[in-house]
Design a protein around this motif. Structure first.
Motif, PDB file in Angstrom:
ATOM      1  N   ALA A 138      27.070  -8.638  52.893  1.00 34.85           N
ATOM      2  CA  ALA A 138      27.807  -8.559  54.148  1.00 34.85           C
ATOM      3  C   ALA A 138      29.312  -8.474  53.910  1.00 34.85           C
ATOM      4  CB  ALA A 138      27.477  -9.776  55.015  1.00 34.85           C
TER       5      ALA A 138
ATOM      6  N   THR B 110      28.411  -0.669  62.068  1.00 39.34           N
ATOM      7  CA  THR B 110      28.798  -1.900  62.748  1.00 39.34           C
ATOM      8  C   THR B 110      27.601  -2.810  62.969  1.00 39.34           C
ATOM      9  OG1 THR B 110      30.590  -0.692  63.852  1.00 39.34           O
ATOM     10  CG2 THR B 110      29.957  -2.825  64.785  1.00 39.34           C
ATOM     11  N   ILE B 111      26.415  -2.222  63.227  1.00 41.89           N
ATOM     12  CA  ILE B 111      25.246  -3.053  63.502  1.00 41.89           C
ATOM     13  C   ILE B 111      24.549  -3.526  62.222  1.00 41.89           C
ATOM     14  CG2 ILE B 111      24.835  -1.856  65.674  1.00 41.89           C
ATOM     15  CD1 ILE B 111      22.523  -0.408  64.335  1.00 41.89           C
TER      16      ILE B 111
ATOM     17  N   PRO C 184      25.566  -5.559  59.715  1.00 39.45           N
ATOM     18  CA  PRO C 184      25.600  -7.020  59.499  1.00 39.45           C
ATOM     19  C   PRO C 184      24.674  -7.778  60.446  1.00 39.45           C
ATOM     20  CG  PRO C 184      27.814  -6.110  59.477  1.00 39.45           C
ATOM     21  CD  PRO C 184      26.903  -5.014  59.945  1.00 39.45           C
ATOM     22  N   ALA C 185      24.551  -7.290  61.693  1.00 39.97           N
ATOM     23  CA  ALA C 185      23.627  -7.949  62.617  1.00 39.97           C
ATOM     24  C   ALA C 185      22.187  -7.780  62.152  1.00 39.97           C
ATOM     25  CB  ALA C 185      23.807  -7.377  64.026  1.00 39.97           C
ATOM     26  N   ALA C 186      21.871  -6.587  61.617  1.00 39.90           N
ATOM     27  CA  ALA C 186      20.517  -6.370  61.100  1.00 39.90           C
ATOM     28  C   ALA C 186      20.223  -7.265  59.908  1.00 39.90           C
ATOM     29  CB  ALA C 186      20.344  -4.898  60.715  1.00 39.90           C
TER      30      ALA C 186
ATOM     31  N   ILE D 102      20.722 -10.281  59.694  1.00 37.50           N
ATOM     32  CA  ILE D 102      20.225 -11.588  60.149  1.00 37.50           C
ATOM     33  C   ILE D 102      18.718 -11.676  59.947  1.00 37.50           C
ATOM     34  CG2 ILE D 102      19.945 -13.066  62.181  1.00 37.50           C
ATOM     35  CD1 ILE D 102      22.622 -11.994  63.182  1.00 37.50           C
ATOM     36  N   TRP D 103      18.013 -10.533  60.166  1.00 40.03           N
ATOM     37  CA  TRP D 103      16.561 -10.550  59.959  1.00 40.03           C
ATOM     38  C   TRP D 103      16.219 -10.873  58.513  1.00 40.03           C
ATOM     39  CZ3 TRP D 103      13.309  -7.820  56.749  1.00 40.03           C
ATOM     40  CH2 TRP D 103      11.945  -8.000  56.986  1.00 40.03           C
TER      41      TRP D 103
END
Length: 410
Positions: free
Chosen positions: A132, A169-170, A172-174, A176-177
């Motif tokens: 990340a 951009t998405i 880092p959010a992905a 989380i899985w």
């Protein structure tokens, strides 16, 4: 309903990680929780881990920079290439997170083999953090430039203002899985037996590749490890470890695995045909959502059952991936003629049901668009990995409860 089913499949890994933490922490050693956490942090960061984490940051940053530049060069060519590059990039973000989950689980397993569950978990989580950090270090400056002056970037008609860099951009959010997978990797490969401490990287390699063999081949793996222990010359140790690891990795699929894959092919083909005809007669909403959700349960069940029977995550993963390949063949074998049927009846595209293809060739090309195929593969792979992890964990818990019970092989 189908969306809830997909979320339930994705929720299996966090639930399993929580259960593993609850069962592992009481056995993590003496001392207070704070003392054990500090010990895990020290072991999880000790050399050669922290130089490896620095390398992960650098590689992640370089990959992000290169991929962003390639994306910006490719995205204006979407009309000429016949598929949506931006949508493909969005689909590749969870695919990247899936790859990072595997990387972090492997790092956690390697350290857990040598230093225990706590250290392995710390290393795996820090691996994700390093990815990340490296990705953000390369992406955020470009994002700031884009926000300040979008005129220097390609303009894509089907993207809203400010959405051009959304795939990066998405990411880092992905990630989380992927967070539960260091816990799972460390738990499945943590040292619990009487094996000697890890002597070198060649012993670690052989430990990792033979520790997760099906029970029918566990004695063979133990013999390989014992033989390596009595080899001293470095060159001979390296050759023996590499040969043994390769033999373990390329273990062939059993007859039961091939039969399961054949069954999946038939079931997915029949279900896809039924879903297509039902949508054609009623909703005409396309079958892409069906393909990305319903086969998940079947693949998850295959991977879980195989991993439970063999007590092996690797065996469950291989069986699930082979079944997934069979399911993909079924989707294409049924989907291509069904796309032609939908086009001839002016019912829209088979995948989403929107618009009407100008001819049957366009309808078939739409089915083979990379972004749709990637979305299916990502969803199925997540289900297979979750099923294999749950099956291996349940199988090993069952073995501890029934130590004298043998495992049947097919």
């Amino acid at each position: 309903m189908l969306a809830l089913l997909f979320l339930a499949v994705l929720g299996i890994a966090p639930l399993l990680a929580l259960v593993l933490l609850m069962t592992r922490l009481p056995r993590a050693g003496a001392g207070s929780p704070g003392t054990r956490v500090r010990a895990a942090l020290r072991s999880g960061l000790a050399r050669p881990v922290w130089p490896g984490l620095v390398a992960v940051v650098v590689v992640a940053g370089a990959l992000t920079f290169g991929l962003e530049q390639g994306y910006l060069a490719a995205v204006p060519n979407s009309p000429r290439w016949g598929f949506d590059v931006a949508l493909l990039a969005v689909m590749l973000a969870p695919a990247g997170a899936l790859a990072c989950a595997g990387l972090s689980a492997l790092a956690a397993a390697a350290v857990a083999q040598a230093r225990g569950f706590g250290a392995g978990t710390v290393t795996g989580l820090l691996t994700l953090l390093a990815v990340a950090v490296g990705s953000a270090a390369a992406h955020l400056p470009l994002l700031a430039i884009y926000r300040a002056d979008p005129s220097g970037f390609p303009v894509i008609p089907n993207l809203g203002e400010g959405d051009l860099l959304a795939p990066f951009t998405i990411f880092p959010a992905a990630l989380i899985w992927a967070a539960p997978w260091p816990v799972i990797g460390a738990a499945l490969d943590a040292r619990e037996d009487s094996r000697p401490p890890v002597r070198d990287r060649w012993q670690l390699l052989l430990d990792l590749t033979t520790a997760d063999l099906p029970e029918s081949r566990s004695a063979w793996g133990a013999a390989l490890r014992a033989e390596l222990a009595v080899i001293d010359p470095p060159k001979e140790r390296r050759g023996f470890a590499l040969g043994g690891a390769w033999a373990a990795v390329r273990s062939g699929a059993s007859r039961g695995t091939w039969l399961g894959a054949a069954g999946v092919l038939l079931v997915v083909a029949a279900a896809s045909l039924a879903a297509s005809r039902w949508e054609l007669a009623h909703g005409r909403g396309g079958v892409l959502v069906f393909w990305t959700t319903v086969p998940n349960l079947l693949l998850l069940a295959i991977a879980l059952a195989t991993a439970w029977r063999t007590r092996s995550f690797g065996a469950g993963l291989r069986a699930g991936l082979l079944a997934g390949l069979a399911a993909l063949v079924a989707v294409l074998v049924v989907g291509i003629p069904e796309a032609v049927v939908w086009a001839n009846q002016r019912a829209g595209y088979l995948t989403t049901g929107d618009a009407v293809p100008p001819d049957w060739q366009s309808a078939v090309r739409d089915l083979l668009r990379p972004e749709f195929l990637v979305s299916i593969v990502v969803a199925w792979t997540a289900a297979v990995a979750s099923g294999a992890a749950v099956g291996a964990a349940l199988g090993r818990l069952h073995r501890r409860a029934h130590p004298n019970e043998t495992t049947a092989t097919v």
